[in-house]
Design a protein around this motif. Structure first.
Motif, short mmCIF file in Angstrom:
data_model
loop_
_atom_site.label_atom_id
_atom_site.label_comp_id
_atom_site.label_asym_id
_atom_site.label_seq_id
_atom_site.Cartn_x
_atom_site.Cartn_y
_atom_site.Cartn_z
N VAL A 12 25.15 68.15 32.11
CA VAL A 12 24.09 68.25 31.10
C VAL A 12 22.74 67.94 31.72
CG1 VAL A 12 23.20 67.15 29.00
CG2 VAL A 12 25.61 67.77 29.15
N GLU A 13 22.67 66.89 32.53
CA GLU A 13 21.41 66.53 33.19
C GLU A 13 20.97 67.63 34.15
OE1 GLU A 13 19.36 63.97 32.48
OE2 GLU A 13 20.79 63.64 30.86
N PHE A 14 21.92 68.21 34.88
CA PHE A 14 21.61 69.28 35.82
C PHE A 14 21.04 70.49 35.07
CE2 PHE A 14 23.05 73.07 38.23
CZ PHE A 14 22.31 72.87 39.38
N THR A 19 16.38 73.81 33.57
CA THR A 19 15.59 74.43 32.50
C THR A 19 14.14 73.98 32.59
OG1 THR A 19 17.52 74.55 31.06
CG2 THR A 19 15.37 74.69 30.01
N LEU A 20 13.93 72.67 32.74
CA LEU A 20 12.57 72.15 32.82
C LEU A 20 11.82 72.67 34.03
CD1 LEU A 20 13.11 68.47 31.68
CD2 LEU A 20 11.94 70.27 30.43
N GLU A 25 20.46 77.75 37.53
CA GLU A 25 21.40 76.72 37.94
C GLU A 25 22.10 77.08 39.24
OE1 GLU A 25 24.05 75.55 34.75
OE2 GLU A 25 22.41 75.76 33.33
N GLN A 26 22.48 78.34 39.41
CA GLN A 26 23.17 78.76 40.62
C GLN A 26 22.27 78.56 41.85
OE1 GLN A 26 24.61 82.77 40.41
NE2 GLN A 26 25.78 82.61 42.28
N GLU A 27 20.99 78.87 41.71
CA GLU A 27 20.06 78.70 42.82
C GLU A 27 19.86 77.21 43.13
OE1 GLU A 27 17.44 79.37 45.93
OE2 GLU A 27 18.90 80.69 44.98
N ALA A 28 19.72 76.39 42.10
CA ALA A 28 19.54 74.95 42.31
C ALA A 28 20.78 74.35 42.98
CB ALA A 28 19.26 74.25 40.98
N ALA A 29 21.96 74.77 42.56
CA ALA A 29 23.19 74.26 43.16
C ALA A 29 23.29 74.68 44.63
CB ALA A 29 24.40 74.75 42.37
N ARG A 30 22.94 75.93 44.91
CA ARG A 30 22.96 76.41 46.29
C ARG A 30 22.00 75.59 47.15
NH1 ARG A 30 20.08 79.11 49.51
NH2 ARG A 30 18.55 79.74 47.98
N ILE A 72 12.90 62.95 34.20
CA ILE A 72 13.40 63.63 33.01
C ILE A 72 13.91 62.62 31.98
CG2 ILE A 72 15.24 65.14 32.13
CD1 ILE A 72 14.98 66.68 34.81
N VAL A 73 14.69 61.66 32.43
CA VAL A 73 15.26 60.67 31.52
C VAL A 73 14.15 59.82 30.90
CG1 VAL A 73 16.69 58.59 31.41
CG2 VAL A 73 17.55 60.62 32.54
#
Length: 133
Positions: A12-14, A19-20, A25-30, A72-73
Protein backbone atom coordinates in the motif's frame (compact mmCIF):
# COMPACT_ATOMS: atom_id res chain seq x y z
CA UNK A 1 10.24 -13.52 -13.48
CA UNK A 2 10.48 -14.35 -9.79
CA UNK A 3 7.29 -14.75 -7.84
CA UNK A 4 7.19 -13.52 -4.26
CA UNK A 5 4.85 -11.68 -1.94
CA UNK A 6 5.40 -8.48 -0.03
CA UNK A 7 3.45 -7.48 3.08
CA UNK A 8 0.17 -5.72 2.34
CA UNK A 9 1.07 -2.57 4.29
CA UNK A 10 4.33 -2.26 2.36
CA UNK A 11 2.47 -2.74 -0.94
CA UNK A 12 0.00 0.00 0.00
CA UNK A 13 2.80 2.41 0.89
CA UNK A 14 4.67 1.55 -2.31
CA UNK A 15 1.56 2.16 -4.42
CA UNK A 16 0.92 5.46 -2.64
CA UNK A 17 4.52 6.63 -3.12
CA UNK A 18 4.45 5.72 -6.82
CA UNK A 19 1.18 7.60 -7.29
CA UNK A 20 2.46 10.70 -5.52
CA UNK A 21 5.70 10.64 -7.51
CA UNK A 22 3.93 9.96 -10.81
CA UNK A 23 5.96 6.86 -11.57
CA UNK A 24 4.72 3.45 -12.69
CA UNK A 25 5.01 0.78 -10.01
CA UNK A 26 6.85 -1.58 -12.35
CA UNK A 27 9.45 1.09 -13.13
CA UNK A 28 9.90 1.99 -9.45
CA UNK A 29 10.34 -1.68 -8.53
CA UNK A 30 12.88 -2.16 -11.32
CA UNK A 31 14.83 0.91 -10.15
CA UNK A 32 14.75 -0.27 -6.52
CA UNK A 33 16.03 -3.72 -7.48
CA UNK A 34 18.79 -2.26 -9.66
CA UNK A 35 19.83 0.13 -6.87
CA UNK A 36 19.83 -2.70 -4.31
CA UNK A 37 21.87 -4.98 -6.59
CA UNK A 38 24.36 -2.23 -7.37
CA UNK A 39 24.72 -1.33 -3.69
CA UNK A 40 25.16 -4.93 -2.55
CA UNK A 41 27.00 -6.56 -5.44
CA UNK A 42 30.27 -6.82 -3.50
CA UNK A 43 28.75 -7.77 -0.14
CA UNK A 44 30.07 -11.02 1.26
CA UNK A 45 27.69 -13.36 3.01
CA UNK A 46 27.79 -13.13 6.78
CA UNK A 47 27.46 -16.91 6.90
CA UNK A 48 30.96 -17.29 5.47
CA UNK A 49 32.38 -15.43 8.49
CA UNK A 50 30.35 -17.18 11.18
CA UNK A 51 31.42 -20.59 12.43
CA UNK A 52 28.25 -21.49 14.32
CA UNK A 53 24.77 -21.67 12.87
CA UNK A 54 23.19 -19.87 10.00
CA UNK A 55 23.26 -16.10 9.96
CA UNK A 56 20.08 -14.10 9.94
CA UNK A 57 19.76 -12.11 6.72
CA UNK A 58 20.98 -8.54 6.80
CA UNK A 59 18.36 -6.11 5.51
CA UNK A 60 19.65 -3.06 3.69
CA UNK A 61 17.14 -0.22 3.68
CA UNK A 62 17.47 2.30 0.91
CA UNK A 63 17.83 5.59 2.80
CA UNK A 64 16.23 7.59 0.01
CA UNK A 65 13.20 5.30 -0.08
CA UNK A 66 12.94 5.50 3.71
CA UNK A 67 12.99 9.31 3.56
CA UNK A 68 10.26 9.25 0.93
CA UNK A 69 8.18 6.93 3.10
CA UNK A 70 8.64 9.19 6.13
CA UNK A 71 7.62 12.25 4.13
CA UNK A 72 4.50 10.54 2.80
CA UNK A 73 3.48 9.22 6.21
CA UNK A 74 4.10 12.57 7.92
CA UNK A 75 2.06 14.45 5.32
CA UNK A 76 -0.80 11.98 5.62
CA UNK A 77 -0.75 12.10 9.44
CA UNK A 78 -0.69 15.91 9.41
CA UNK A 79 -3.69 15.94 7.09
CA UNK A 80 -5.58 13.48 9.27
CA UNK A 81 -4.80 15.43 12.45
CA UNK A 82 -6.22 18.60 10.88
CA UNK A 83 -9.29 16.78 9.60
CA UNK A 84 -9.99 14.92 12.84
CA UNK A 85 -9.90 18.17 14.81
CA UNK A 86 -12.44 19.85 12.53
CA UNK A 87 -14.59 17.11 11.01
CA UNK A 88 -18.26 16.58 11.66
CA UNK A 89 -19.12 13.59 13.88
CA UNK A 90 -20.78 11.75 10.99
CA UNK A 91 -17.55 11.94 8.94
CA UNK A 92 -15.21 10.96 11.77
CA UNK A 93 -15.41 7.20 11.16
CA UNK A 94 -14.23 7.57 7.56
CA UNK A 95 -11.14 9.45 8.68
CA UNK A 96 -10.46 6.98 11.48
CA UNK A 97 -10.50 4.20 8.88
CA UNK A 98 -7.95 6.12 6.82
CA UNK A 99 -5.87 6.54 9.94
CA UNK A 100 -6.13 2.81 10.62
CA UNK A 101 -4.35 2.18 7.31
CA UNK A 102 -1.58 4.73 7.83
CA UNK A 103 -0.76 4.31 11.50
CA UNK A 104 0.90 0.85 11.34
CA UNK A 105 3.37 2.12 8.74
CA UNK A 106 3.98 5.25 10.80
CA UNK A 107 4.73 3.21 13.91
CA UNK A 108 7.06 0.88 12.00
CA UNK A 109 8.93 3.84 10.52
CA UNK A 110 9.17 5.43 13.95
CA UNK A 111 10.70 2.24 15.36
CA UNK A 112 13.22 2.13 12.51
CA UNK A 113 14.16 5.81 12.39
CA UNK A 114 13.29 7.36 15.77
CA UNK A 115 12.16 10.43 13.80
CA UNK A 116 11.15 13.05 16.38
CA UNK A 117 8.60 14.82 14.15
CA UNK A 118 6.94 11.51 13.34
CA UNK A 119 6.77 10.69 17.05
CA UNK A 120 5.08 14.05 17.72
CA UNK A 121 2.56 13.45 14.95
CA UNK A 122 1.66 10.05 16.36
CA UNK A 123 1.15 11.70 19.77
CA UNK A 124 -1.12 14.30 18.13
CA UNK A 125 -3.12 11.49 16.51
CA UNK A 126 -3.52 9.85 19.91
CA UNK A 127 -4.78 13.13 21.37
CA UNK A 128 -7.15 13.76 18.46
CA UNK A 129 -8.66 10.29 18.69
CA UNK A 130 -9.09 10.56 22.47
CA UNK A 131 -10.68 13.99 22.15
CA UNK A 132 -13.39 12.65 19.88
CA UNK A 133 -14.41 9.67 22.00
Amino acid sequence: MKGFRIPLDLAVEFEKACTLMGIKEQEAARQALEDWLHKNKDQASLESYLKQGAAKPVIFQNVTLQRIQITIVKDELQRLVRVLKKCQPESRMDFLKQLQHVLPSAISLLEETRDQELQELIAQIEQATKAGT
